[in-house]
Design an enzyme around this catalytic site. Sequence first.
Site, PDB file in Angstrom:
ATOM      1  N   ASP A  98     -33.851 -59.212 -49.181  1.00  0.00           N
ATOM      2  CA  ASP A  98     -33.011 -57.889 -50.050  1.00  0.00           C
ATOM      3  C   ASP A  98     -31.978 -57.714 -50.476  1.00  0.00           C
ATOM      4  O   ASP A  98     -31.898 -57.117 -51.264  1.00  0.00           O
ATOM      5  CB  ASP A  98     -32.401 -57.083 -47.677  1.00  0.00           C
ATOM      6  CG  ASP A  98     -33.805 -57.264 -47.166  1.00  0.00           C
ATOM      7  OD1 ASP A  98     -34.640 -56.635 -47.606  1.00  0.00           O
ATOM      8  OD2 ASP A  98     -33.310 -56.989 -46.001  1.00  0.00           O
ATOM      9  N   ASP A 107     -35.021 -60.405 -40.728  1.00  0.00           N
ATOM     10  CA  ASP A 107     -34.239 -60.214 -40.852  1.00  0.00           C
ATOM     11  C   ASP A 107     -32.515 -60.903 -39.812  1.00  0.00           C
ATOM     12  O   ASP A 107     -32.599 -61.073 -39.024  1.00  0.00           O
ATOM     13  CB  ASP A 107     -32.779 -58.896 -40.945  1.00  0.00           C
ATOM     14  CG  ASP A 107     -33.730 -58.051 -41.790  1.00  0.00           C
ATOM     15  OD1 ASP A 107     -34.324 -58.538 -42.966  1.00  0.00           O
ATOM     16  OD2 ASP A 107     -34.157 -56.806 -41.187  1.00  0.00           O
TER      17      ASP A 107
END
EC number: 3.4.23.36
Length: 206
Positions: free
Chosen positions: A166, A147
């Site tokens: 995401d 991330d």
Amino acid sequence: MDETDRALSTSSPMSVPKNRVWVFLGLALTGAIADLWSKQAIFAWRGLPGQKDIWWVVEGYFGIETAVNLGAVFGIGQGQGLIFAGLSIVAGVGILAWLFWFRAAYSMWLTVALGLIGGGIIGNLYDRLGMWWQPGYPEAWKSGVRDWVLWQASNQWRWPNFNIADSLLVVGACMLMYQSFFPEQVGFPIPEAKPDEAGESSSQSE
């Protein structure tokens, strides 16, 4: 059996508009490539988690910070990476069946939504399967997802770091939710009967 039902029952399960296949594949592959490229580029630039400070785009609110998520979307279910990898594979198969066997691909809205979700699944599944992992990294990272997007209202109100995959999953899920509440606004076209089938139906009805 009326004419619409006859058309549905005699149509091939794969007889959806060909452009739907390209729309789905285009969104899924483009989304996955964008996600994987951004992860590779950001981690090469900012290093592994903790190696460099946050690079702020908007000071105190939006920035770039590398992290490894051992859970699902936005950090949910920490430590269950392999389980989520298995669920991702099952979900991918389910999406293909829903679109092209159960013919959800008649709807452009559903095709786009599931294409976005497909891109998100591919992007994060790549990480879950340890394709990015290298010797020397913590063993737990083998099923972790990279991330890099940081979003917060303040230091006390901080959203878990996320990535493009995401975002694709969330947008696709929101589209599905909208479709479930307002199906008449997004439409679900019914395939028309072929001329010979329509003629057969009318002659039988007479």
